[in-house]
Design an enzyme around this catalytic site. Structure first.
Site, short mmCIF file in Angstrom:
data_model
loop_
_atom_site.label_atom_id
_atom_site.label_comp_id
_atom_site.label_asym_id
_atom_site.label_seq_id
_atom_site.Cartn_x
_atom_site.Cartn_y
_atom_site.Cartn_z
N ASP A 191 0.86 -1.18 0.00
CA ASP A 191 0.00 0.00 0.00
C ASP A 191 0.90 1.23 0.00
O ASP A 191 1.81 1.34 0.83
CB ASP A 191 -0.89 -0.02 1.24
CG ASP A 191 -2.01 1.01 1.19
OD1 ASP A 191 -1.73 2.18 0.85
OD2 ASP A 191 -3.15 0.66 1.50
N ILE A 192 0.69 2.16 -0.93
CA ILE A 192 1.56 3.33 -1.02
C ILE A 192 1.29 4.36 0.08
O ILE A 192 2.09 5.25 0.31
CB ILE A 192 1.50 4.01 -2.41
CG1 ILE A 192 0.11 4.55 -2.70
CG2 ILE A 192 1.99 3.07 -3.49
CD1 ILE A 192 0.04 5.43 -3.94
N GLN B 231 -14.64 2.44 1.80
CA GLN B 231 -13.97 2.04 0.56
C GLN B 231 -13.70 3.28 -0.28
O GLN B 231 -14.58 4.10 -0.49
CB GLN B 231 -14.85 1.05 -0.22
CG GLN B 231 -14.17 0.48 -1.43
CD GLN B 231 -15.04 -0.54 -2.18
OE1 GLN B 231 -16.22 -0.70 -1.89
NE2 GLN B 231 -14.44 -1.22 -3.14
N HIS C 297 -10.82 -5.36 -2.75
CA HIS C 297 -9.46 -5.54 -2.25
C HIS C 297 -9.46 -5.79 -0.76
O HIS C 297 -10.41 -5.44 -0.06
CB HIS C 297 -8.56 -4.35 -2.59
CG HIS C 297 -9.03 -3.04 -2.04
ND1 HIS C 297 -10.07 -2.32 -2.57
CD2 HIS C 297 -8.55 -2.30 -1.01
CE1 HIS C 297 -10.23 -1.20 -1.88
NE2 HIS C 297 -9.32 -1.17 -0.93
N PHE C 298 -8.41 -6.42 -0.31
CA PHE C 298 -8.21 -6.74 1.10
C PHE C 298 -6.94 -6.05 1.58
O PHE C 298 -5.91 -6.11 0.92
CB PHE C 298 -8.04 -8.25 1.30
CG PHE C 298 -9.28 -9.04 1.05
CD1 PHE C 298 -10.06 -9.50 2.10
CD2 PHE C 298 -9.68 -9.34 -0.25
CE1 PHE C 298 -11.21 -10.24 1.87
CE2 PHE C 298 -10.83 -10.07 -0.50
CZ PHE C 298 -11.60 -10.52 0.56
N HIS C 299 -7.02 -5.43 2.73
CA HIS C 299 -5.86 -4.84 3.39
C HIS C 299 -5.31 -5.89 4.36
O HIS C 299 -6.07 -6.47 5.15
CB HIS C 299 -6.26 -3.60 4.21
CG HIS C 299 -6.81 -2.49 3.38
ND1 HIS C 299 -6.06 -1.41 3.01
CD2 HIS C 299 -8.05 -2.30 2.87
CE1 HIS C 299 -6.80 -0.58 2.30
NE2 HIS C 299 -8.02 -1.10 2.20
#
Length: 141
Positions: free
Chosen positions: A33-34, A96, A102-104
């Site tokens: 993740d940026i 979201q 997507h999953f973190h």
């Protein structure tokens, strides 16, 4: 909600935008993740275009959750994390911000607060160093 093919994750999947990739297979891709909430924060996305988990096919959901579990184990090892937080949001009311399922996967340390979601970018060089730790942990499994 209809799927928009110009979202940032769809563009990453098509190779139009860069990412610091840690894993990929025929069904998923995982990358740093940026704007991480904690050191080692990863994202796992299905290759299937679906705005949310509720829109994702059962097959893609199965394939993706297996990879989420694999990456959670790798992140736990790579960052010596006593806990792993897995977050999956559906819809703007749930937080979201990118409308591609997507999953973190977030390594958690005792008493370490999370940074605010999607607020503090981290230099690519730092993300690459963190990604190397995850890749090394994946290679050991």
């Amino acid at each position: 909600m209809s799927y928009q093919t110009d979202n940032i994750f769809a563009r990453i999947l098509r190779g139009e935008l860069p990412c610091v990739k840690v894993y990929e297979d025929a069904h998923t891709i995982a990358f740093m993740d940026i704007m991480p909430q904690a050191e080692g924060h990863l994202l796992v996305i299905p290759r299937e275009g679906a705005a949310s988990l509720l829109d994702l096919s059962a097959e893609a959901a199965r394939e993706t959750i297996v990879v989420v579990q694999k990456l959670a184990r790798a992140a736990k090892q790579a960052f010596d994390a006593p806990g792993i937080q897995v977050v999956q949001m559906n819809g703007s009311a749930a937080g979201q911000t990118v409308f591609h399922c997507h999953f973190h996967v977030i390594p958690r340390q005792e008493d370490a607060p999370l940074r605010a979601h999607a607020t503090e970018p981290v230099p690519t060089e730092r993300l690459e160093a963190l990604a190397q730790k995850v890749r090394a942990a994946l290679a050991q499994t």
